[in-house]
Design a protein around this motif. Structure first.
Motif, PDB file in Angstrom:
ATOM      1  N   ALA A 151       0.822  -1.208   0.000  1.00 50.74           N
ATOM      2  CA  ALA A 151       0.000   0.000   0.000  1.00 50.74           C
ATOM      3  C   ALA A 151       0.856   1.257   0.000  1.00 50.74           C
ATOM      4  O   ALA A 151       0.510   2.257  -0.598  1.00 50.74           O
ATOM      5  CB  ALA A 151      -0.908  -0.004   1.210  1.00 50.74           C
ATOM      6  N   GLN A 152       2.011   1.156   0.651  1.00 54.97           N
ATOM      7  CA  GLN A 152       2.861   2.344   0.729  1.00 54.97           C
ATOM      8  C   GLN A 152       3.593   2.614  -0.577  1.00 54.97           C
ATOM      9  O   GLN A 152       4.011   3.714  -0.836  1.00 54.97           O
ATOM     10  CB  GLN A 152       3.882   2.142   1.866  1.00 54.97           C
ATOM     11  N   THR A 153       3.802   1.567  -1.359  1.00 50.20           N
ATOM     12  CA  THR A 153       4.629   1.737  -2.551  1.00 50.20           C
ATOM     13  C   THR A 153       3.855   1.461  -3.839  1.00 50.20           C
ATOM     14  O   THR A 153       4.401   0.946  -4.788  1.00 50.20           O
ATOM     15  CB  THR A 153       5.847   0.805  -2.481  1.00 50.20           C
ATOM     16  N   LYS A 154       2.568   1.777  -3.861  1.00 52.94           N
ATOM     17  CA  LYS A 154       1.776   1.568  -5.073  1.00 52.94           C
ATOM     18  C   LYS A 154       2.422   2.313  -6.243  1.00 52.94           C
ATOM     19  O   LYS A 154       2.772   3.486  -6.108  1.00 52.94           O
ATOM     20  CB  LYS A 154       0.364   2.127  -4.869  1.00 52.94           C
ATOM     21  N   THR A 155       2.551   1.612  -7.340  1.00 54.94           N
ATOM     22  CA  THR A 155       3.131   2.256  -8.518  1.00 54.94           C
ATOM     23  C   THR A 155       2.143   2.177  -9.673  1.00 54.94           C
ATOM     24  O   THR A 155       1.616   1.090  -9.967  1.00 54.94           O
ATOM     25  CB  THR A 155       4.451   1.567  -8.923  1.00 54.94           C
ATOM     26  N   LEU A 156       1.904   3.306 -10.295  1.00 53.91           N
ATOM     27  CA  LEU A 156       1.031   3.343 -11.464  1.00 53.91           C
ATOM     28  C   LEU A 156       1.911   3.449 -12.697  1.00 53.91           C
ATOM     29  O   LEU A 156       2.701   4.389 -12.828  1.00 53.91           O
ATOM     30  CB  LEU A 156       0.090   4.556 -11.380  1.00 53.91           C
ATOM     31  N   LYS A 157       1.758   2.486 -13.602  1.00 53.15           N
ATOM     32  CA  LYS A 157       2.592   2.485 -14.812  1.00 53.15           C
ATOM     33  C   LYS A 157       1.772   3.048 -15.974  1.00 53.15           C
ATOM     34  O   LYS A 157       0.727   2.485 -16.318  1.00 53.15           O
ATOM     35  CB  LYS A 157       3.060   1.059 -15.118  1.00 53.15           C
ATOM     36  N   ILE A 158       2.270   4.131 -16.539  1.00 51.94           N
ATOM     37  CA  ILE A 158       1.510   4.787 -17.615  1.00 51.94           C
ATOM     38  C   ILE A 158       2.403   5.024 -18.838  1.00 51.94           C
ATOM     39  O   ILE A 158       3.619   4.926 -18.747  1.00 51.94           O
ATOM     40  CB  ILE A 158       0.941   6.153 -17.152  1.00 51.94           C
ATOM     41  N   THR A 159       1.756   5.349 -19.950  1.00 52.40           N
ATOM     42  CA  THR A 159       2.510   5.845 -21.106  1.00 52.40           C
ATOM     43  C   THR A 159       2.158   7.318 -21.250  1.00 52.40           C
ATOM     44  O   THR A 159       1.054   7.744 -20.862  1.00 52.40           O
ATOM     45  CB  THR A 159       2.120   5.110 -22.403  1.00 52.40           C
ATOM     46  N   THR A 160       3.089   8.068 -21.784  1.00 54.77           N
ATOM     47  CA  THR A 160       2.790   9.487 -22.007  1.00 54.77           C
ATOM     48  C   THR A 160       3.710  10.014 -23.092  1.00 54.77           C
ATOM     49  O   THR A 160       4.697   9.383 -23.451  1.00 54.77           O
ATOM     50  CB  THR A 160       2.924  10.284 -20.692  1.00 54.77           C
ATOM     51  N   GLU A 215       1.056  12.121  -7.570  1.00 56.10           N
ATOM     52  CA  GLU A 215       1.748  11.215  -6.635  1.00 56.10           C
ATOM     53  C   GLU A 215       1.520  11.649  -5.183  1.00 56.10           C
ATOM     54  O   GLU A 215       1.297  10.823  -4.297  1.00 56.10           O
ATOM     55  CB  GLU A 215       3.250  11.189  -6.938  1.00 56.10           C
ATOM     56  N   LYS A 216       1.578  12.968  -4.969  1.00 54.34           N
ATOM     57  CA  LYS A 216       1.414  13.501  -3.613  1.00 54.34           C
ATOM     58  C   LYS A 216      -0.013  13.248  -3.116  1.00 54.34           C
ATOM     59  O   LYS A 216      -0.219  12.791  -1.994  1.00 54.34           O
ATOM     60  CB  LYS A 216       1.720  15.007  -3.633  1.00 54.34           C
ATOM     61  N   GLU A 217      -0.970  13.543  -3.975  1.00 50.87           N
ATOM     62  CA  GLU A 217      -2.363  13.405  -3.556  1.00 50.87           C
ATOM     63  C   GLU A 217      -2.762  11.949  -3.328  1.00 50.87           C
ATOM     64  O   GLU A 217      -3.478  11.643  -2.372  1.00 50.87           O
ATOM     65  CB  GLU A 217      -3.278  14.044  -4.611  1.00 50.87           C
ATOM     66  N   PHE A 218      -2.289  11.068  -4.184  1.00 49.44           N
ATOM     67  CA  PHE A 218      -2.720   9.667  -4.096  1.00 49.44           C
ATOM     68  C   PHE A 218      -1.669   8.761  -3.439  1.00 49.44           C
ATOM     69  O   PHE A 218      -1.814   7.537  -3.451  1.00 49.44           O
ATOM     70  CB  PHE A 218      -3.096   9.150  -5.491  1.00 49.44           C
ATOM     71  N   LYS A 219      -0.639   9.396  -2.902  1.00 48.48           N
ATOM     72  CA  LYS A 219       0.409   8.661  -2.165  1.00 48.48           C
ATOM     73  C   LYS A 219       0.894   7.439  -2.939  1.00 48.48           C
ATOM     74  O   LYS A 219       0.803   6.285  -2.474  1.00 48.48           O
ATOM     75  CB  LYS A 219      -0.107   8.249  -0.784  1.00 48.48           C
ATOM     76  N   CYS A 220       1.342   7.697  -4.149  1.00 47.54           N
ATOM     77  CA  CYS A 220       1.832   6.607  -5.001  1.00 47.54           C
ATOM     78  C   CYS A 220       3.004   7.122  -5.824  1.00 47.54           C
ATOM     79  O   CYS A 220       3.353   8.304  -5.729  1.00 47.54           O
ATOM     80  CB  CYS A 220       0.719   6.137  -5.944  1.00 47.54           C
ATOM     81  N   THR A 221       3.586   6.235  -6.579  1.00 52.90           N
ATOM     82  CA  THR A 221       4.591   6.694  -7.546  1.00 52.90           C
ATOM     83  C   THR A 221       4.066   6.380  -8.942  1.00 52.90           C
ATOM     84  O   THR A 221       3.340   5.403  -9.137  1.00 52.90           O
ATOM     85  CB  THR A 221       5.946   5.994  -7.341  1.00 52.90           C
ATOM     86  N   VAL A 222       4.432   7.241  -9.871  1.00 58.16           N
ATOM     87  CA  VAL A 222       4.009   7.022 -11.260  1.00 58.16           C
ATOM     88  C   VAL A 222       5.248   6.738 -12.096  1.00 58.16           C
ATOM     89  O   VAL A 222       6.212   7.496 -12.073  1.00 58.16           O
ATOM     90  CB  VAL A 222       3.263   8.248 -11.823  1.00 58.16           C
ATOM     91  N   SER A 223       5.193   5.624 -12.799  1.00 56.96           N
ATOM     92  CA  SER A 223       6.287   5.286 -13.716  1.00 56.96           C
ATOM     93  C   SER A 223       5.788   5.571 -15.131  1.00 56.96           C
ATOM     94  O   SER A 223       4.879   4.903 -15.623  1.00 56.96           O
ATOM     95  CB  SER A 223       6.628   3.804 -13.534  1.00 56.96           C
ATOM     96  N   ALA A 224       6.364   6.614 -15.757  1.00 56.02           N
ATOM     97  CA  ALA A 224       5.859   7.064 -17.066  1.00 56.02           C
ATOM     98  C   ALA A 224       6.820   6.671 -18.182  1.00 56.02           C
ATOM     99  O   ALA A 224       7.991   7.030 -18.151  1.00 56.02           O
ATOM    100  CB  ALA A 224       5.658   8.577 -17.046  1.00 56.02           C
ATOM    101  N   ASP A 225       6.316   5.924 -19.153  1.00 56.77           N
ATOM    102  CA  ASP A 225       7.125   5.513 -20.307  1.00 56.77           C
ATOM    103  C   ASP A 225       6.856   6.477 -21.462  1.00 56.77           C
ATOM    104  O   ASP A 225       5.721   6.623 -21.906  1.00 56.77           O
ATOM    105  CB  ASP A 225       6.744   4.076 -20.701  1.00 56.77           C
ATOM    106  N   GLN A 226       7.917   7.122 -21.942  1.00 54.25           N
ATOM    107  CA  GLN A 226       7.771   8.048 -23.076  1.00 54.25           C
ATOM    108  C   GLN A 226       8.344   7.458 -24.355  1.00 54.25           C
ATOM    109  O   GLN A 226       8.343   8.121 -25.387  1.00 54.25           O
ATOM    110  CB  GLN A 226       8.500   9.360 -22.775  1.00 54.25           C
ATOM    111  N   ALA A 227       8.880   6.230 -24.259  1.00 50.00           N
ATOM    112  CA  ALA A 227       9.567   5.655 -25.432  1.00 50.00           C
ATOM    113  C   ALA A 227       8.573   4.945 -26.338  1.00 50.00           C
ATOM    114  O   ALA A 227       8.168   3.826 -26.090  1.00 50.00           O
ATOM    115  CB  ALA A 227      10.665   4.708 -24.973  1.00 50.00           C
ATOM    116  N   PHE A 228       8.186   5.627 -27.392  1.00 48.91           N
ATOM    117  CA  PHE A 228       7.240   5.139 -28.377  1.00 48.91           C
ATOM    118  C   PHE A 228       7.918   4.050 -29.228  1.00 48.91           C
ATOM    119  O   PHE A 228       9.111   4.128 -29.432  1.00 48.91           O
ATOM    120  CB  PHE A 228       6.824   6.332 -29.236  1.00 48.91           C
TER     121      PHE A 228
END
Lengths: 348, 291
Positions: free
Chosen positions: A28-37, A55-68
């Protein structure tokens, strides 16, 4: 009195409970959301402002992939543990993804409450997932070449523009694919009239073709082409930059929608967070920030843009009504034949 | 335990390269080949089945573009190799025979300098030179020498010009080493026996430099048939190569199985050409295969 044996058993039980509970707490403390952008200016704003606030509001980390490109990577990842939780892609790719079961069929206001405030096109039957922004595909043109502002898609076929008109390599670019369908509408019976579209495409030769919109922007700015198919954002973003003599025109037959669509992968382990992210991206303040950074038209009806953006972007029901959404499901089903045909038409 | 049973130290030194070769070529190629015989991805799609349809699709080419793309790829590769050899050989010969160390170092730097810039940047530089509003066409039009732009880009010509510029250093560096090791006295001996400069070169230096020609040609050919960025940016509507088709299949048609089949076909055809080339040069040199 508690015996030594009972005390030991109770201790062991508590320890076991603690061990079982620990992973979920850590998880729960280290939830990671994996997205593309996207990258570029969009990526800068996302990384500097939008994602840290989420990330601050939802207490998570976001891993964003920009490599198309994103879809091939999603294709090879396990469906029950996908490489992304949220896929940000254009509409045609979302349709490819849904056919393979890589993204959800539909997202409603039940999962994403802000959907209640979007324009109908954002969740129409031409969309899988939710549109968060759209651009208008029309004609970009040089204002220093003595050309009248184009009013119709037919203006691109003006003989004066031979060799100075620009389009896209249709097999690899969705603007090129949408333009092909528009040729069917303008010169034939409708967006699906491929025979009329092929004939009209042939008439556009000689034409300079590129594979991505950034290259079309470069060709317009360097006057390598005088007129070309492009999305409004690709022209407006240069506003005020060295007074570039380039402008955008919306043809009277309508502009094509280039939607930025978010969708959730069915196997995501953090689906609630994924829906929360889409909801967050539809918030008026987030929409305003990104729309004004990259000149995208926001999908949320309640967004109030500053006057200079409001004047040019699709921010009213009347302006939104000029958008034409291609049927990508229909197009993708015929894609191989279309690719082969247009390659032969344009070669040589 | 005898010494003969122990692996030699050189075997240990080769091991990392061997491991890299297996991990990053043999294994991926095996996976790609296996994928090319499946209808989908068998790991993520339980309904994927064995099929030869991707090879049939290429072989029968009902779309009418695949054979032309293969021929176009090979044609661009061959022309780029020949032009690189014609430009690179005299330069390599001059460098190998140069007496001045400083001069040699300066020419070597000039040859290597373009390689310090990325291929994308160099291709964009060629675009600004060759495009319709580029340096050449704009200058010629300003001088009144031409009325409309010369077709320098958006075709095979522009693609080959840029590829030659990118790959000539590979040819020069390969040839310089080989020519530098040819004993100059052999050419002098031929001349002292009555051969002219040209005959001494053709009958002595050129045959002895054939291993360099072979190695340089193979390197440039392999690099140019697998080039993607340059043909994509310089070729316009006129150029469609197999690497472009492969990228299309993976990136936008989402058909990695057909892309795998195209990759296998490209490799097999290229290998056949390389073997034939090797045999022809070996026959010319009067010896056995050289590579």
């Amino acid at each position: 009195m508690i015996s030594r044996r009972k005390a030991l058993r109770a201790g062991a039980g508590l320890a076991a409970l603690a061990t079982m509970g620990a992973p979920s707490i850590v998880h729960a403390q280290t939830k990671t959301l994996k997205i593309t952008t996207w990258g570029g200016k969009w990526g800068e704003v996302m990384k500097a402002t939008v994602l840290p606030a989420f990330e601050k509001e939802f207490k998570c980390t976001v891993s964003a992939d920009q490599a198309f490109p994103f879809l091939p990577k999603l294709q090879v990842s396990p469906k029950n543990d996908p490489i992304y939780d949220v896929l940000h892609a254009n509409s045609n790719e979302q349709w490819n993804a849904v056919v393979e079961g890589l993204v959800m069929d539909k997202i409603t206001a039940k999962e994403v409450p802000n959907i209640a405030d979007v324009y109908p096109y954002a969740v129409s039957d031409k969309i899988v997932g939710v549109t968060i922004f759209t651009s208008a595909i029309g004609l970009g043109y040089r204002t220093d070449k003595g050309l009248a502002k184009p009013t119709s898609w037919k203006d691109l076929a003006d003989p004066k523009l031979a060799g100075a008109r620009g389009g896209y390599l249709i097999p690899v670019n969705s603007l090129g694919q949408a333009h092909l369908m528009m040729l069917g509408k303008v010169y034939g019976k409708g967006l699906t009239d491929l025979d009329a579209a092929y004939k009209a495409l042939e008439a556009l030769k000689p034409i300079k073709l590129v594979d991505f919109t950034g290259q079309m922007e470069k060709m317009l700015l360097s006057a390598e082409v005088s007129m070309g198919v492009i999305h409004d954002s690709g022209v407006y973003r240069y506003e005020g930059a060295n007074m570039q003599p380039v402008d955008f025109a919306s043809p009277s037959e309508g502009v094509l929608a280039l939607e930025q669509v978010l969708n959730v992968t069915p196997g995501s382990k953090v689906k609630e967070l994924a829906f929360a992210y889409i909801d967050y991206m539809l918030r008026p303040d987030v929409q305003k920030l990104l729309a004004e950074a990259v000149w995208y038209s926001p999908a949320n009806r309640k967004v109030k843009l500053d006057a200079k953006y409001d004047a040019k972007l699709l921010t009213t029901p009347e302006k939104v009504a000029t958008l034409i959404q291609p049927d990508w499901k229909w197009y993708n089903a015929r894609r191989e034949d279309i690719d082969a045909r247009v390659t032969k038409i344009l070669k040589g | 335990m005898t010494n003969a049973a122990r692996p030699s130290p050189i075997a240990w030194l080769i091991a990392p390269a061997g491991l890299l070769f297996v991990l990053f070529f043999v294994l991926p190629f095996a996976v790609m080949t296996a994928m090319s015989f499946y209808s989908g991805n068998p790991v993520t799609n339980p309904n994927a089945f064995l099929t030869t349809r991707h090879y049939e699709r290429f072989l029968f080419d009902t779309a009418g573009i695949f054979h032309e793309a293969l021929w176009s790829t090979l044609r661009i590769g061959l022309v780029t190799t020949i032009v690189s050899l014609l430009i690179g050989y005299p330069l390599a010969h001059w460098m190998a025979r140069m007496q001045s160390r400083l001069g040699h170092a300066l020419v070597l730097m000039a040859v290597i300098a373009p390689m310090l810039t990325g291929i994308v940047v160099r291709t964009f530089a060629w675009m600004t030179i060759l495009q319709d509003k580029g340096v050449i066409n704009t200058t010629l039009m300003q001088w009144g020498l031409i009325e409309k732009p010369l077709p320098l880009m958006y075709n095979e010509f522009g693609t080959i010009v840029a590829l030659v510029h990118i790959y000539v250093p590979f040819m020069v560096l390969t040839l310089t080493g080989v020519i530098g090791r040819i004993d100059e006295r052999l050419e002098q001996a031929a001349r002292s026996l009555g051969a002219g400069r040209l005959r001494a070169f053709v009958e002595v230096t050129l045959p002895l430099s054939l291993p360099g020609i072979l190695a340089g040609s193979l390197l440039v050919f392999a690099l140019s048939i697998s080039a993607y960025v340059t043909p994509s940016l310089m070729g316009g509507t006129d150029v469609l190569t197999l690497p472009m088709l492969i990228a299309q299949q993976v990136g936008t048609s989402f058909n990695p199985n057909f892309a795998g089949a195209l990759g296998v076909i490209l490799l097999l055809v290229s290998l056949a050409i390389v073997v034939a080339y090797n045999r022809i040069l070996a026959r010319l040199a009067g010896g056995q295969g050289m590579a």
